[in-house]
Design an enzyme around this catalytic site. Structure first.
Site, short mmCIF file in Angstrom:
data_model
loop_
_atom_site.label_atom_id
_atom_site.label_comp_id
_atom_site.label_asym_id
_atom_site.label_seq_id
_atom_site.Cartn_x
_atom_site.Cartn_y
_atom_site.Cartn_z
N GLU A 41 124.69 -13.87 -62.81
CA GLU A 41 123.81 -12.96 -63.55
C GLU A 41 123.92 -11.51 -63.03
OE1 GLU A 41 119.01 -12.60 -64.58
OE2 GLU A 41 119.67 -13.77 -62.85
N LYS A 111 118.89 -12.49 -72.36
CA LYS A 111 117.98 -13.38 -71.63
C LYS A 111 116.61 -13.40 -72.30
CE LYS A 111 116.31 -14.03 -66.84
NZ LYS A 111 116.36 -13.43 -65.47
N CYS A 145 119.33 -17.72 -65.59
CA CYS A 145 118.41 -17.77 -64.44
C CYS A 145 117.04 -18.35 -64.79
CB CYS A 145 118.31 -16.38 -63.83
SG CYS A 145 117.78 -16.38 -62.08
#
Length: 261
Positions: A41, A111, A145
């Site tokens: 990430e 995200k 994540c």
């Protein structure tokens, strides 16, 4: 499907140095002849510089696309180019990009779940869609994540047909128990392969924990990284997914009309 995961250390707020290093590591990984190469990430900036974040970010993935399209074509390899801090329409997103062997962008993903304890939601914009795509004809999906803590997102991608879940992260060493447990659990409950690529090193006051891994559809660990920069390799026999789903058919036995989510 053979995957090479780059467990990368990066410099906080120094994108040019990080792009140079990422290219070097991808070239090293490509020499191992994988089908897919993955990165972690926000490797272009680290997670994440509060000052000058916009200036450090890629602009509409321009630099990311230029580099990884070229590398994917040169080595004839699929690349999950981790995610980058990405400025688009004057807003900053945590954006992942996926390239096929022809260097084409097959998916971009912002995200969805921003990590509020670190203030990520104060600097980045939320994504608004799930991420499903194909590589070499294999249905895949991706999350970033903190997304891994939201099983409803993963299940949504599985119901769209995924057999391989990619996770890219900068997960801290203080919560490695959560990282290892959540990733294995998502593989078991999804009955899919799960390939999770984490970073290492220190960004500000946060030390990332590594432990990149590949889990099989029964939760078996195929490879597990340490806490140093490295390239990890694993082979995923995708046909195993159908066998596991046939033997314990949770998809058939779901009762979505009962769930209140």
């Amino acid at each position: 499907m053979r995957v090479a995961m780059i467990q990368m250390d990066m410099q906080l707020g120094k994108p040019e140095a990080n792009f140079e290093k990422a290219e070097k590591l991808v070239r090293m990984a490509a020499e191992l002849k994988p089908d897919v190469i993955t990165l972690p990430e926000t490797w272009n900036t680290g997670f994440f510089p509060r000052e000058n974040l916009k200036e450090a970010s890629d602009v509409d993935l321009e630099q990311t696309k230029k580099l990884f399209s070229r590398l994917a074509k040169e080595y004839r390899v699929n690349i999950i180019a981790g995610s980058v801090a990405n400025c688009r329409d004057e807003k900053i997103y945590n954006t992942a990009a996926v390239f096929n062997r022809d260097g084409e962008v097959v998916m971009e993903y912002d995200k969805v779940h921003l990590f509020s304890p670190s203030g990520e939601h104060e600097y980045f914009e939320h994504g608004k869609k799930i991420c499903n795509f194909e590589l070499d004809g294999i249905p895949c999906s991706l999350v970033i994540c903190y997304d891994i803590r939201f099983p409803e997102l993963i299940r949504s991608e599985m119901l769209a047909g995924s057999k391989v879940q990619f996770v890219v992260a900068q997960w801290p060493d203080t919560r490695l128990l959560h990282w290892d447990t959540l990733n294995r659990a998502r593989a078991i409950e999804s009955q899919s392969f799960l390939c999770c690529t984490n970073s290492v090193g220190t960004a500000g006051n946060t030390k990332c924990g590594g432990h990149s891994a590949v889990y099989g559809p029964m939760g078996e660990c195929l490879v597990l990284g340490g806490e140093a920069e490295q390239i990890l390799m694993a082979d995923m026999e995708i046909g195993a997914v159908d066998g596991v789903r046939d033997s314990i058919n949770v998809y058939r036995d779901r009762l979505p009309e009962v769930y209140k989510i």
